[in-house]
Design a protein around this motif. Structure first.
Motif, PDB file in Angstrom:
ATOM      1  N   ILE A 182       0.840  -1.204   0.000  1.00  0.00           N
ATOM      2  CA  ILE A 182       0.000   0.000   0.000  1.00  0.00           C
ATOM      3  C   ILE A 182       0.875   1.254   0.000  1.00  0.00           C
ATOM      4  CG2 ILE A 182      -1.775   1.263   1.257  1.00  0.00           C
ATOM      5  CD1 ILE A 182      -2.693  -1.351  -0.104  1.00  0.00           C
ATOM      6  N   ASP A 183       1.991   1.186   0.733  1.00  0.00           N
ATOM      7  CA  ASP A 183       2.908   2.329   0.729  1.00  0.00           C
ATOM      8  C   ASP A 183       3.470   2.573  -0.667  1.00  0.00           C
ATOM      9  OD1 ASP A 183       2.574   2.934   3.390  1.00  0.00           O
ATOM     10  OD2 ASP A 183       4.280   1.726   4.071  1.00  0.00           O
ATOM     11  N   VAL A 184       3.771   1.488  -1.352  1.00  0.00           N
ATOM     12  CA  VAL A 184       4.291   1.640  -2.720  1.00  0.00           C
ATOM     13  C   VAL A 184       3.220   2.268  -3.612  1.00  0.00           C
ATOM     14  CG1 VAL A 184       5.110   0.412  -4.767  1.00  0.00           C
ATOM     15  CG2 VAL A 184       5.938  -0.255  -2.496  1.00  0.00           C
ATOM     16  N   LEU A 185       1.989   1.804  -3.464  1.00  0.00           N
ATOM     17  CA  LEU A 185       0.888   2.376  -4.250  1.00  0.00           C
ATOM     18  C   LEU A 185       0.717   3.866  -3.954  1.00  0.00           C
ATOM     19  CD1 LEU A 185      -1.988  -0.280  -4.076  1.00  0.00           C
ATOM     20  CD2 LEU A 185      -0.698   0.425  -6.096  1.00  0.00           C
ATOM     21  N   GLU A 194      13.454  -5.407  -8.320  1.00  0.00           N
ATOM     22  CA  GLU A 194      14.216  -6.622  -8.606  1.00  0.00           C
ATOM     23  C   GLU A 194      13.387  -7.893  -8.510  1.00  0.00           C
ATOM     24  OE1 GLU A 194      17.414  -6.659  -5.824  1.00  0.00           O
ATOM     25  OE2 GLU A 194      18.360  -4.851  -6.617  1.00  0.00           O
ATOM     26  N   CYS A 195      12.204  -7.839  -7.855  1.00  0.00           N
ATOM     27  CA  CYS A 195      11.437  -9.059  -7.565  1.00  0.00           C
ATOM     28  C   CYS A 195      10.245  -9.193  -8.508  1.00  0.00           C
ATOM     29  CB  CYS A 195      10.972  -9.050  -6.113  1.00  0.00           C
ATOM     30  SG  CYS A 195       9.962 -10.480  -5.679  1.00  0.00           S
ATOM     31  N   ALA A 196      10.262 -10.231  -9.321  1.00  0.00           N
ATOM     32  CA  ALA A 196       9.180 -10.443 -10.284  1.00  0.00           C
ATOM     33  C   ALA A 196       7.865 -10.767  -9.574  1.00  0.00           C
ATOM     34  CB  ALA A 196       9.546 -11.574 -11.242  1.00  0.00           C
ATOM     35  N   VAL A 197       7.938 -11.510  -8.453  1.00  0.00           N
ATOM     36  CA  VAL A 197       6.716 -11.871  -7.718  1.00  0.00           C
ATOM     37  C   VAL A 197       6.041 -10.616  -7.180  1.00  0.00           C
ATOM     38  CG1 VAL A 197       5.812 -13.115  -5.717  1.00  0.00           C
ATOM     39  CG2 VAL A 197       7.605 -14.151  -7.128  1.00  0.00           C
ATOM     40  N   ALA A 231       1.165  -5.211  -9.595  1.00  0.00           N
ATOM     41  CA  ALA A 231       0.384  -4.920 -10.795  1.00  0.00           C
ATOM     42  C   ALA A 231      -1.073  -5.324 -10.607  1.00  0.00           C
ATOM     43  CB  ALA A 231       0.993  -5.658 -11.990  1.00  0.00           C
ATOM     44  N   GLU A 232      -1.278  -6.483  -9.978  1.00  0.00           N
ATOM     45  CA  GLU A 232      -2.656  -6.932  -9.749  1.00  0.00           C
ATOM     46  C   GLU A 232      -3.382  -6.004  -8.771  1.00  0.00           C
ATOM     47  OE1 GLU A 232      -2.926 -10.951  -8.504  1.00  0.00           O
ATOM     48  OE2 GLU A 232      -2.522 -11.771 -10.508  1.00  0.00           O
ATOM     49  N   VAL A 233      -2.688  -5.637  -7.732  1.00  0.00           N
ATOM     50  CA  VAL A 233      -3.303  -4.740  -6.742  1.00  0.00           C
ATOM     51  C   VAL A 233      -3.649  -3.398  -7.383  1.00  0.00           C
ATOM     52  CG1 VAL A 233      -2.849  -3.422  -4.639  1.00  0.00           C
ATOM     53  CG2 VAL A 233      -2.245  -5.839  -4.742  1.00  0.00           C
ATOM     54  N   ARG A 234      -2.735  -2.916  -8.202  1.00  0.00           N
ATOM     55  CA  ARG A 234      -2.972  -1.621  -8.864  1.00  0.00           C
ATOM     56  C   ARG A 234      -4.150  -1.715  -9.822  1.00  0.00           C
ATOM     57  NH1 ARG A 234       2.417   0.104 -10.267  1.00  0.00           N
ATOM     58  NH2 ARG A 234       2.465   1.488  -8.446  1.00  0.00           N
ATOM     59  N   LEU A 235      -4.242  -2.816 -10.553  1.00  0.00           N
ATOM     60  CA  LEU A 235      -5.347  -3.014 -11.496  1.00  0.00           C
ATOM     61  C   LEU A 235      -6.679  -3.105 -10.750  1.00  0.00           C
ATOM     62  CD1 LEU A 235      -6.160  -3.593 -14.474  1.00  0.00           C
ATOM     63  CD2 LEU A 235      -5.898  -6.030 -13.936  1.00  0.00           C
TER      64      LEU A 235
END
Lengths: 200, 201
Positions: B11-14, B28-31, B37-41
């Motif tokens: 959430i902080d990143v968002l 660096e982390c694909a996961v 990306a899913e959370v943002r969508l």
């Protein structure tokens, strides 16, 4: 025929007294209502009824309950108007009342919500940008999914997403920590993702 | 590499308020990138879900419902028999009572049409206001004899007397009578009957 006699004090204000000037500030209308001018409070209801209804609808996802909560919000605002000090805007104040009323409702029962079958209503068609029906269906699914979230997740997501309250404000309203609010928002979004799946 | 982000860190990143280490990890982390990306969508989809617009009639119902709910809590929230003693009721009632008081002494002089029992006299002359009354006086609202009598009496009042009694500005009495609730009509009828029954001096 004349309005019901039980509404006499208000009907007098509504029919005989001049309407409150729309140029009056909310704070001035609160002062007038404290002096007994019920038509002043009527004007406040007119100004803020849509915003309050939207807050309530987000929580319960159906018109009937949202209408009841909207009424309850303004009744509580009327009774508590003497406590309004003007430190915050009236809109913020009545918004908080609406949130509290809705949170109480959410904690009491599962909302009826709009009937949405996620399996059968999943939109498998090609996206048609601008097609209002597709958009409306998707929005209905999202609203239903939000309303089906656990109460704390629902409250955190609604307050953070639709009402743009800070995490601190949400935490104060819900009665939890800022970290818990953030976690609830995250889990709410994760649950929405699971429920809505390919329709997103 | 640092551990994957926790829920609050996503959430902080968002929000754009994440610590540098968290942002560096996502880079660096694909996961975590996929999760973010899913959370943002999902957040974008949630944000665009508007509240459906209710019927336009609903908004006025909100005010009416709040008024109704507050009917017993306002400081003027009188209920009971005096609830109908409102300015918009009292003024026509007072006007009607005034007419009756002024005319009961002259009622014996009013010629009547024996076939109908109604007053044969009709006001005339310049400036007469009474014709407005006679237009609806033939259909009294309550059907009560006293009210009917009052309307007939009012029909006989010359226009000059309307001005004398300050009644020229009053609305059509017949219309007023028809706008009263049954309780108000009954109260008016009792008032008029008492005035009519009062012994003449």
């Amino acid at each position: 025929m004349r309005p019901n006699a039980t509404t006499a004090p208000w009907s007098l204000a509504a029919s005989s007294a001049p309407a409150m000037p729309t140029t009056m500030t909310d704070e001035a209308l609160v002062e007038a209502s404290l002096a007994g001018a019920t038509d002043a409070f009527d004007e406040l209801v007119t100004r803020h009824r849509r915003a309050v209804y939207c807050v309530c609808y987000r929580f319960v996802n159906n018109h009937e309950d949202a209408a009841d909560l909207t009424q309850d919000t303004f009744v509580r605002a009327w009774k508590a108007r003497a406590t309004f000090r003007g430190q915050a805007r009236f809109s913020t104040w009545v918004h908080r009342i609406a949130v509290n009323v809705s949170l109480n409702q959410v904690s009491l029962k599962t909302p009826r919500g709009e009937a949405v079958d996620f399996d059968t209503m999943a939109d498998t068609r090609e996206p048609a940008p601008g097609h209002s029906l597709v958009v409306a269906e998707r929005q209905a699914m999202v609203r239903a999914a939000v309303a089906a979230l656990p109460p704390r997740q629902r409250a955190a997501l609604i307050l953070r997403t639709y009402h743009e309250l800070s995490h601190q404000e949400v935490a104060a309203l819900v009665g939890t920590s800022v970290g818990a609010v953030k976690a609830n928002v995250f889990h709410a979004l994760a649950n929405l993702r699971k429920r809505l799946g390919p329709s997103l | 590499m640092t551990p994957c982000l926790g829920p609050d860190q996503f959430i902080d990143v968002l929000d754009g308020s994440a610590e540098d280490t968290a942002a560096a990890h996502v880079a660096e982390c694909a996961v975590c990138q996929a999760t973010l990306a899913e959370v943002r969508l999902t957040l974008a989809a949630a944000a665009e879900a508007e509240v459906p617009e209710p019927s336009p009639l609903f908004w006025s119902q909100v005010n009416a419902r709040v008024r109704g709910a507050l009917g017993g809590t306002t400081q003027h929230g009188a209920t009971g028999w005096w609830a109908w003693l409102r300015f918009d009721v009292i003024v026509p009632l007072a006007g009607m009572a005034l007419i009756v008081a002024a005319l009961t002494s002259a009622v014996g002089r009013v010629p009547t049409d024996r076939s109908t029992g109604r007053s044969a006299a009709r006001p005339g002359g310049e400036g007469a206001k009474a014709p407005v009354v006679t237009a609806t006086a033939g259909e009294p609202a309550s059907g009560d004899g006293a009210l009917e009598l009052m309307l007939d009496l009012a029909a006989t009042l010359p226009g000059s007397e309307w001005d004398t009694f300050g009644l020229a500005a009053l609305p059509d009495l017949g219309v007023v009578a028809q706008s009263l609730s049954p309780d108000e009509q009954h109260a008016l009828a009792v008032l008029l009957q008492a005035a009519v029954d009062r012994p003449q001096s």
